[in-house]
Design an enzyme around this catalytic site. Structure first.
Site, PDB file in Angstrom:
ATOM      1  N   TYR A 130       0.980  -1.124  -0.054  1.00 29.15           N
ATOM      2  CA  TYR A 130      -0.058  -0.239  -0.032  1.00 29.15           C
ATOM      3  C   TYR A 130       1.035   1.356  -0.106  1.00 29.15           C
ATOM      4  CZ  TYR A 130      -4.171   2.785   1.679  1.00 29.15           C
ATOM      5  OH  TYR A 130      -5.287   3.693   1.695  1.00 29.15           O
ATOM      6  N   ARG A 183      -5.910  10.242 -11.076  1.00 22.93           N
ATOM      7  CA  ARG A 183      -5.101  10.858  -9.779  1.00 22.93           C
ATOM      8  C   ARG A 183      -4.636   9.962  -9.021  1.00 22.93           C
ATOM      9  NH1 ARG A 183      -5.458  10.214  -4.977  1.00 22.93           N
ATOM     10  NH2 ARG A 183      -7.325  11.181  -4.141  1.00 22.93           N
ATOM     11  N   LYS A 201      -5.559  -1.826  -2.526  1.00 25.37           N
ATOM     12  CA  LYS A 201      -6.668  -1.391  -1.564  1.00 25.37           C
ATOM     13  C   LYS A 201      -7.332  -2.526  -1.280  1.00 25.37           C
ATOM     14  CE  LYS A 201      -7.130   3.332  -1.478  1.00 25.37           C
ATOM     15  NZ  LYS A 201      -7.287   3.939  -0.217  1.00 25.37           N
ATOM     16  N   GLU A 272     -11.905   4.770  -6.624  1.00 29.38           N
ATOM     17  CA  GLU A 272     -10.604   5.215  -6.003  1.00 29.38           C
ATOM     18  C   GLU A 272      -9.755   6.044  -6.912  1.00 29.38           C
ATOM     19  OE1 GLU A 272      -9.968   4.191  -2.651  1.00 29.38           O
ATOM     20  OE2 GLU A 272      -8.577   5.498  -2.910  1.00 29.38           O
ATOM     21  N   ASP A 273      -9.442   7.073  -6.452  1.00 33.54           N
ATOM     22  CA  ASP A 273      -8.277   7.863  -7.282  1.00 33.54           C
ATOM     23  C   ASP A 273      -8.551   8.425  -8.548  1.00 33.54           C
ATOM     24  OD1 ASP A 273      -6.871   7.605  -4.947  1.00 33.54           O
ATOM     25  OD2 ASP A 273      -5.119   6.715  -5.744  1.00 33.54           O
ATOM     26  N   ASP A 295     -14.057   6.571  -1.995  1.00 28.37           N
ATOM     27  CA  ASP A 295     -13.026   6.527  -0.821  1.00 28.37           C
ATOM     28  C   ASP A 295     -12.364   7.928  -0.523  1.00 28.37           C
ATOM     29  OD1 ASP A 295     -11.514   5.220   1.130  1.00 28.37           O
ATOM     30  OD2 ASP A 295     -10.114   4.579  -0.248  1.00 28.37           O
ATOM     31  N   ASP A 296     -11.950   8.331  -1.700  1.00 29.96           N
ATOM     32  CA  ASP A 296     -11.201   9.677  -1.437  1.00 29.96           C
ATOM     33  C   ASP A 296     -12.037  10.834  -0.823  1.00 29.96           C
ATOM     34  OD1 ASP A 296      -8.536   8.893  -2.563  1.00 29.96           O
ATOM     35  OD2 ASP A 296     -10.037   8.198  -4.288  1.00 29.96           O
ATOM     36  N   ASN A 446      -0.424  11.643  -0.150  1.00 31.59           N
ATOM     37  CA  ASN A 446       0.497  10.317  -0.402  1.00 31.59           C
ATOM     38  C   ASN A 446       1.172  10.412  -1.653  1.00 31.59           C
ATOM     39  OD1 ASN A 446      -0.394   9.052   2.098  1.00 31.59           O
ATOM     40  ND2 ASN A 446      -2.193   8.838   1.336  1.00 31.59           N
ATOM     41  N   ASN A 491      -4.886   7.597   7.736  1.00 30.77           N
ATOM     42  CA  ASN A 491      -5.174   7.118   6.218  1.00 30.77           C
ATOM     43  C   ASN A 491      -6.572   6.423   6.196  1.00 30.77           C
ATOM     44  OD1 ASN A 491      -5.103   4.956   4.012  1.00 30.77           O
ATOM     45  ND2 ASN A 491      -2.975   6.081   3.934  1.00 30.77           N
TER      46      ASN A 491
HETATM   47  N1  LIG Z   1      -4.518  10.260   3.760  1.00 31.93           N
HETATM   48  C1  LIG Z   1      -5.444   9.939   3.177  1.00 31.93           C
HETATM   49  O1  LIG Z   1      -6.134   8.928   3.463  1.00 31.93           O
HETATM   50  C2  LIG Z   1      -5.717  10.393   1.665  1.00 31.93           C
HETATM   51  C3  LIG Z   1      -4.982  11.153   1.284  1.00 31.93           C
HETATM   52  N2  LIG Z   1      -5.154  11.700   0.002  1.00 31.93           N
HETATM   53  C4  LIG Z   1      -4.016  12.474  -0.718  1.00 31.93           C
HETATM   54  O2  LIG Z   1      -4.528  13.734  -0.673  1.00 31.93           O
HETATM   55  C5  LIG Z   1      -3.904  14.527  -1.668  1.00 31.93           C
HETATM   56  C6  LIG Z   1      -4.901  15.110  -2.853  1.00 31.93           C
HETATM   57  O3  LIG Z   1      -5.973  14.194  -3.345  1.00 31.93           O
HETATM   58  P1  LIG Z   1      -7.287  14.842  -3.980  1.00 31.93           P
HETATM   59  O4  LIG Z   1      -8.039  15.786  -3.293  1.00 31.93           O
HETATM   60  O5  LIG Z   1      -8.109  13.866  -4.540  1.00 31.93           O
HETATM   61  O6  LIG Z   1      -6.437  15.586  -5.256  1.00 31.93           O
HETATM   62  P2  LIG Z   1      -7.102  16.705  -6.121  1.00 31.93           P
HETATM   63  O7  LIG Z   1      -6.180  16.856  -7.248  1.00 31.93           O
HETATM   64  O8  LIG Z   1      -8.700  16.646  -6.328  1.00 31.93           O
HETATM   65  O9  LIG Z   1      -7.086  18.063  -5.076  1.00 31.93           O
HETATM   66  C7  LIG Z   1      -5.830  18.729  -4.910  1.00 31.93           C
HETATM   67  C8  LIG Z   1      -5.927  19.925  -4.196  1.00 31.93           C
HETATM   68  O10 LIG Z   1      -4.732  20.630  -3.749  1.00 31.93           O
HETATM   69  C9  LIG Z   1      -4.784  21.910  -4.537  1.00 31.93           C
HETATM   70  N3  LIG Z   1      -3.184  22.238  -4.569  1.00 31.93           N
HETATM   71  C10 LIG Z   1      -2.529  22.031  -5.437  1.00 31.93           C
HETATM   72  N4  LIG Z   1      -1.345  22.578  -5.537  1.00 31.93           N
HETATM   73  C11 LIG Z   1      -1.272  23.371  -4.353  1.00 31.93           C
HETATM   74  C12 LIG Z   1      -0.397  24.134  -3.687  1.00 31.93           C
HETATM   75  N5  LIG Z   1       0.686  24.613  -4.046  1.00 31.93           N
HETATM   76  N6  LIG Z   1      -1.078  24.906  -2.521  1.00 31.93           N
HETATM   77  C13 LIG Z   1      -2.195  24.590  -2.017  1.00 31.93           C
HETATM   78  N7  LIG Z   1      -3.090  23.621  -2.677  1.00 31.93           N
HETATM   79  C14 LIG Z   1      -2.578  23.209  -3.897  1.00 31.93           C
HETATM   80  C15 LIG Z   1      -5.285  21.833  -5.701  1.00 31.93           C
HETATM   81  O11 LIG Z   1      -5.614  23.184  -6.068  1.00 31.93           O
HETATM   82  C16 LIG Z   1      -6.563  20.789  -5.444  1.00 31.93           C
HETATM   83  O12 LIG Z   1      -7.752  21.710  -4.701  1.00 31.93           O
HETATM   84  C17 LIG Z   1      -3.368  13.211  -2.769  1.00 31.93           C
HETATM   85  O13 LIG Z   1      -1.855  13.179  -2.320  1.00 31.93           O
HETATM   86  C18 LIG Z   1      -3.773  12.070  -2.164  1.00 31.93           C
HETATM   87  O14 LIG Z   1      -2.676  11.030  -2.098  1.00 31.93           O
HETATM   88  C19 LIG Z   1      -6.360  11.464  -0.627  1.00 31.93           C
HETATM   89  C20 LIG Z   1      -7.220  10.736  -0.072  1.00 31.93           C
HETATM   90  C21 LIG Z   1      -6.979   9.891   1.201  1.00 31.93           C
HETATM   91  C1  LIG Z   2      -4.925   7.034   0.674  1.00 33.18           C
HETATM   92  C2  LIG Z   2      -5.861   7.402  -0.547  1.00 33.18           C
HETATM   93  O1  LIG Z   2      -6.683   6.786  -0.894  1.00 33.18           O
HETATM   94  C3  LIG Z   2      -5.035   8.292  -1.525  1.00 33.18           C
HETATM   95  O2  LIG Z   2      -3.902   8.812  -1.115  1.00 33.18           O
HETATM   96  O3  LIG Z   2      -5.519   8.494  -2.516  1.00 33.18           O
HETATM   97 MG   LIG Z   3      -7.060   7.071  -2.817  1.00 30.03          MG
END
Ligand SMILES: NC(=O)C1=CN([C@@H]2O[C@H](COP(=O)(O)OP(=O)(O)OC[C@H]3O[C@@H](n4cnc5c(N)ncnc54)[C@H](O)[C@@H]3O)[C@@H](O)[C@H]2O)C=CC1
Ligand SMILES: CC(=O)C(=O)O
Ligand SMILES: [Mg+2]
Length: 604
Positions: A130, A183, A201, A272-273, A295-296, A446, A491
């Site tokens: 993962y 993504r 996953k 997912e993603d 999930d996201d 991540n 997470n």
């Molecule tokens: N820890 C967890 O369980 C999870 C973590 N994530 C992580 O969250 C991140 C984002 O995922 P999503 O929202 O789906 O992506 P997304 O692409 O939909 O959104 C990214 C956001 O970040 C903003 N952004 C980009 N550059 C930036 C900057 N320099 N300053 C401020 N904001 C900025 C963008 O404008 C956008 O609003 C990914 O890295 C993903 O791995 C996502 C889901 C679960």
């Molecule tokens: C953990 C997860 O779902 C993500 O980073 O997109």
């Molecule tokens: Mg995800």
């Protein structure tokens, strides 16, 4: 807490007890001879007893000595440890990929043994199967590819999916994880190479929720890629065309969903993603028609909400104090907006205030800075959370993270931006001025490289009294003088397995907001006060089966309450509704698949 002790790290005693478990029921197999050895669902390698070798036409196809499951387990773990020794001093990338390869080879050969080593060593192996290693695997997928896993539906398969779905060899499927690769973690558009995410996953589903691996299906919907590097890579295994857009895109997803529903009406589909626009659009489109969730958006929201409630408790405040917190969310994508939506509802529910009042706690920042109503072309998805600059005392549209943190002095700084290091030294130092007695920093993006900051930097610059959480694992931080800075892993892996298993056992044909909220509330209340006051907001990954049993039960009970539970197998809705809370947890736990070699019985 008894529940924490139950599934604690596999001690030798616990392990030997499991190895001598009661004889499992038989498993029907429709093949014989070498075909069985080449099928990882049934293969036991050198573990086939002699009688079974006779019955299944395996005699002579294996070396004569029968090796016990425990010996096979030890042999694998010894190889793994030797690999660790032999790769010492090599780059992290080389070591991580070598570890992934050895596990993947076992996965391809013998699933029973693979899932046993995964379950027993989940904390050590989760970062390989993962995040973060799965990200590296996706980036290198076309080169690493040896054999397919899951199903691939492409834009070229339009009109064929209803028949293609029957190519999958299993008669029953309970859990599907679907991506279009647009993504992948914070790594962007990886096209067909994103299949590693559904695979990873679903491995977590098997390990954490005990979903039977014969009933899982990872799926890649390949509608092209806009990643120019991949389009030009001669080894790239996906469609070499730009991504489909608009109605063309949606018609592919529609066709897939209908094909799945036709063959397995009760299968749960986890999106997912997907890039943000399709993540929201598909959730809206399908959540009332199919048993699905994103999930996201939804899993992440629940995990973040549990963390936010934990930070209120960590300050020694009652949950009603949630309404007095100031929270800066960096990232207005599917994850960030999902968190805001759920957290605002929770604030309003807990404190009895209006949604409008609840919104005022949150400051949203995206790539163009602070999101306000003054923004030109304000994204409609972010608009409900935009601040009115007239009410901001000096902060204007597009203010930077440092400007916002300095001005607001937030209790919580939460990153879901996908941008590594964006919580730089200056931002972290500014968090020392937080109005909270225990400022919280959540670097949730991540994989590790994309985390908004490292754990070491957070404790170094923001101070030792912070609460820290990251999406990918970091080691705890040695603060000197015997003090340790605890690193939480925030997470969605703490929720999605329970959401899936609870829904499956409830027999609900939908996943409602109420079921998701029940999951989040369950996680939020999981940790004891003492842990929380020490900055431990989430349980250890070692106890993930126990967490999942609790979360699954909460989801199931919510489905019963909403009169959506139709039951599963022999257990109908009436029996479910008569179960006490503890009985429901035990029911969920007892339905978790556990890897043991079953006697194989051949049937034509
Ligand atoms: N820890 C967890 O369980 C999870 C973590 N994530 C992580 O969250 C991140 C984002 O995922 P999503 O929202 O789906 O992506 P997304 O692409 O939909 O959104 C990214 C956001 O970040 C903003 N952004 C980009 N550059 C930036 C900057 N320099 N300053 C401020 N904001 C900025 C963008 O404008 C956008 O609003 C990914 O890295 C993903 O791995 C996502 C889901 C679960
Ligand atoms: C953990 C997860 O779902 C993500 O980073 O997109
Ligand atoms: Mg995800």
């Amino acid at each position: 807490m008894w529940k924490l002790a139950r599934f604690a790290a596999a001690s030798n005693i616990a392990r030997s007890r499991r190895f001598s478990a009661a004889i499992p029921g038989p498993c029907i197999v429709h093949k014989r001879g070498a075909d069985i050895l080449h099928d990882p669902w049934f293969n036991k390698d050198t573990g086939f007893p002699l009688t079974e070798r006779d019955r299944l036409g395996l005699r002579g196809l294996l070396p004569p000595r029968v090796i016990s499951f425990e010996q096979q387990y030890d042999r694998f773990m010894n190889s793994f440890r030797s690999l660790e020794n032999n790769t010492q001093g090599q780059s992290d990338k080389v070591v991580s990929l070598a570890k992934w390869r050895i596990l993947n080879r076992l996965h391809d050969r013998n699933e029973t043994l693979y899932y046993r080593v995964l379950i027993d060593n989940i904390k050590e192996f989760a970062p390989i199967i993962y995040t973060p290693t799965v990200g590296l695997v996706c980036q290198n997928y076309s080169g690493l590819f040896r054999r397919p896993r899951g199903m691939y539906f492409s834009a070229k398969d339009k009109g064929e999916m209803m028949s293609m779905i029957y190519n999958w060899p299993a008669h029953e499927v309970d859990m599907i994880v679907l991506t279009d690769g647009s993504r992948i973690l914070g790594l962007g558009d990886l096209g067909v190479q994103g299949i590693g995410i559904p695979i990873g996953k679903l491995d977590v589903y098997v390990a954490a929720a005990g979903i039977n691996p014969q009933r899982i299906l990872p799926v890649m919907l390949d509608v092209g890629t806009n990643n120019q590097k991949l389009l030009e890579d001669r080894l790239y295994l996906g469609l070499r065309q730009p991504r489909l857009e608009g109605e063309e895109y949606l018609s592919i997803v529609d066709e897939f969903m209908e094909a799945v529903h036709a063959r397995w009406p009760k299968a749960i589909v986890q999106f997912e993603d997907f890039q943000m626009k399709w993540a929201f659009e598909t959730l809206e489109r399908y959540q009332k028609r199919f048993c699905m969730f994103n999930d996201d958006i939804q899993g992440t929201a629940g995990v973040a909400l549990a963390g936010l409630l934990g930070t209120v408790r960590a300050q020694g405040r009652p949950l009603t104090d949630f309404v007095n917190q100031k929270i800066v969310v960096v990232g207005a994508g599917s994850a960030g907006l999902g968190v805001l939506k759920m957290a605002i509802k929770a604030v309003a529910k807990i404190s009895g205030c209006s949604d409008l009042a609840a919104k005022s706690l949150f400051y949203l920042i995206d790539k163009d800075g602070l999101v306000t109503t003054d923004r030109n072309n304000l994204d409609p998805a972010a608009a409900p959370f935009a601040k009115n600059p007239r009410e901001l005392e000096g902060l204007t549209e597009g203010a930077s993270i440092i400007e916002v943190v300095k001005k607001i002095k937030p209790h919580v700084l939460l990153g879901l931006s996908g941008v590594g290091g964006i919580f730089n030294d200056e931002v972290l130092k500014a968090m020392r001025e937080s109005v909270s007695t225990k400022p919280a920093i959540f670097a949730m993006s991540n994989p590790t490289m994309n985390a908004e900051c490292t754990a070491i930097d957070a404790f170094k610059h923001a101070g030792e009294n912070i609460v820290f959480a990251s999406g990918s694992p970091f080691e705890n931080v040695d603060l000197g003088n015997g003090k340790v800075g605890h690193v939480n892993q925030a997470n969605n892996m703490y929720l999605f397995p329970g959401i899936g298993l609870g829904t499956l056992l409830s027999g609900s044909h939908l996943i409602t907001d109420g079921m998701l909220q029940a999951a989040a509330e369950c996680l939020a209340s999981y940790m004891a006060e003492e842990d929380i006051s020490n900055g431990v907001l989430y349980p250890s990954v070692d106890s993930i089966r126990d967490v999942t049993a609790e979360v699954g039960a909460a989801v199931l009970r919510a489905a019963v309450e909403e009169e959506l539970a139709e039951g599963h197998g022999d257990v109908g809705p009436r029996e479910l509704s008569h179960m006490s809370k503890d009985e429901t947890v035990e029911y969920v736990r007892s339905n978790m698949w556990y890897p043991v070699y079953s006697p194989l019985v051949h049937e034509k």
